[in-house]
Design a protein around this motif. Structure first.
Motif, PDB file in Angstrom:
ATOM      1  N   THR A  63       1.657   5.189   1.080  1.00 42.07           N
ATOM      2  CA  THR A  63       1.628   5.937   2.349  1.00 42.07           C
ATOM      3  C   THR A  63       0.438   6.474   2.522  1.00 42.07           C
ATOM      4  N   ASP A  64      -0.263   7.061   1.711  1.00 39.59           N
ATOM      5  CA  ASP A  64      -1.577   7.398   1.928  1.00 39.59           C
ATOM      6  C   ASP A  64      -2.555   6.613   2.501  1.00 39.59           C
ATOM      7  N   THR A  65      -2.581   5.388   1.962  1.00 35.36           N
ATOM      8  CA  THR A  65      -3.540   4.293   2.313  1.00 35.36           C
ATOM      9  C   THR A  65      -3.131   3.952   3.701  1.00 35.36           C
ATOM     10  N   VAL A  66      -1.812   3.789   4.001  1.00 35.01           N
ATOM     11  CA  VAL A  66      -1.406   3.325   5.378  1.00 35.01           C
ATOM     12  C   VAL A  66      -1.652   4.434   6.351  1.00 35.01           C
ATOM     13  N   ALA A  98      -4.303   6.485   6.303  1.00 37.88           N
ATOM     14  CA  ALA A  98      -5.876   6.295   6.368  1.00 37.88           C
ATOM     15  C   ALA A  98      -6.141   5.007   7.119  1.00 37.88           C
ATOM     16  N   ALA A  99      -5.382   4.135   7.028  1.00 35.77           N
ATOM     17  CA  ALA A  99      -5.862   2.929   7.746  1.00 35.77           C
ATOM     18  C   ALA A  99      -5.621   3.113   9.136  1.00 35.77           C
ATOM     19  N   THR A 100      -4.428   4.025   9.668  1.00 38.22           N
ATOM     20  CA  THR A 100      -3.813   3.957  11.232  1.00 38.22           C
ATOM     21  C   THR A 100      -4.768   4.948  11.494  1.00 38.22           C
ATOM     22  N   ARG A 101      -5.446   5.847  10.900  1.00 37.85           N
ATOM     23  CA  ARG A 101      -6.516   6.778  11.568  1.00 37.85           C
ATOM     24  C   ARG A 101      -7.885   6.083  11.338  1.00 37.85           C
ATOM     25  N   GLY A 102      -7.875   5.090  10.951  1.00 34.89           N
ATOM     26  CA  GLY A 102      -9.259   4.361  10.981  1.00 34.89           C
ATOM     27  C   GLY A 102     -10.164   4.638   9.964  1.00 34.89           C
ATOM     28  N   GLU A 103      -9.788   5.545   8.992  1.00 33.92           N
ATOM     29  CA  GLU A 103     -10.692   5.951   7.993  1.00 33.92           C
ATOM     30  C   GLU A 103     -10.778   4.956   6.782  1.00 33.92           C
ATOM     31  N   PRO A 104     -12.048   4.867   6.097  1.00 36.60           N
ATOM     32  CA  PRO A 104     -12.304   4.002   5.276  1.00 36.60           C
ATOM     33  C   PRO A 104     -11.593   3.942   4.110  1.00 36.60           C
ATOM     34  N   PRO A 127       0.939  -1.211  -0.002  1.00 38.07           N
ATOM     35  CA  PRO A 127      -0.045  -0.027   0.073  1.00 38.07           C
ATOM     36  C   PRO A 127       0.832   1.355   0.003  1.00 38.07           C
TER      37      PRO A 127
END
Length: 77
Positions: free
Chosen positions: A66-69, A71-77, A64
């Protein structure tokens, strides 16, 4: 750290390098040339461990971005 090459092609490794590598009198060292032309100094008894992982370098595949990682860390969909 710099050192001088003698007429016989010998050098004295700086104490900080010897200490870092855990070199003692009689220790063997290995010189490796990297892809970018640099030379790396290793303890010879550690060289086989590093070789084992060297062949795997760069083969993990795409992951993935950086933006995907983030977003996942922040709990964003």
């Amino acid at each position: 750290m710099a050192t001088t090459v003698t007429q016989n092609g010998q050098i004295t490794l700086p104490k900080a390098v010897r200490d870092h590598l855990g070199l003692t009198p009689g220790s063997q060292v290995d010189f490796r040339q990297t892809a970018d032309g640099s030379v790396v100094l290793l303890r010879a008894d550690h060289a086989s461990q590093i070789d084992r992982f060297e062949k795997l370098r760069g083969h993990a595949g795409a992951g993935p971005n950086t933006d995907t990682v983030i977003a996942a860390t922040r709990g964003e969909p």
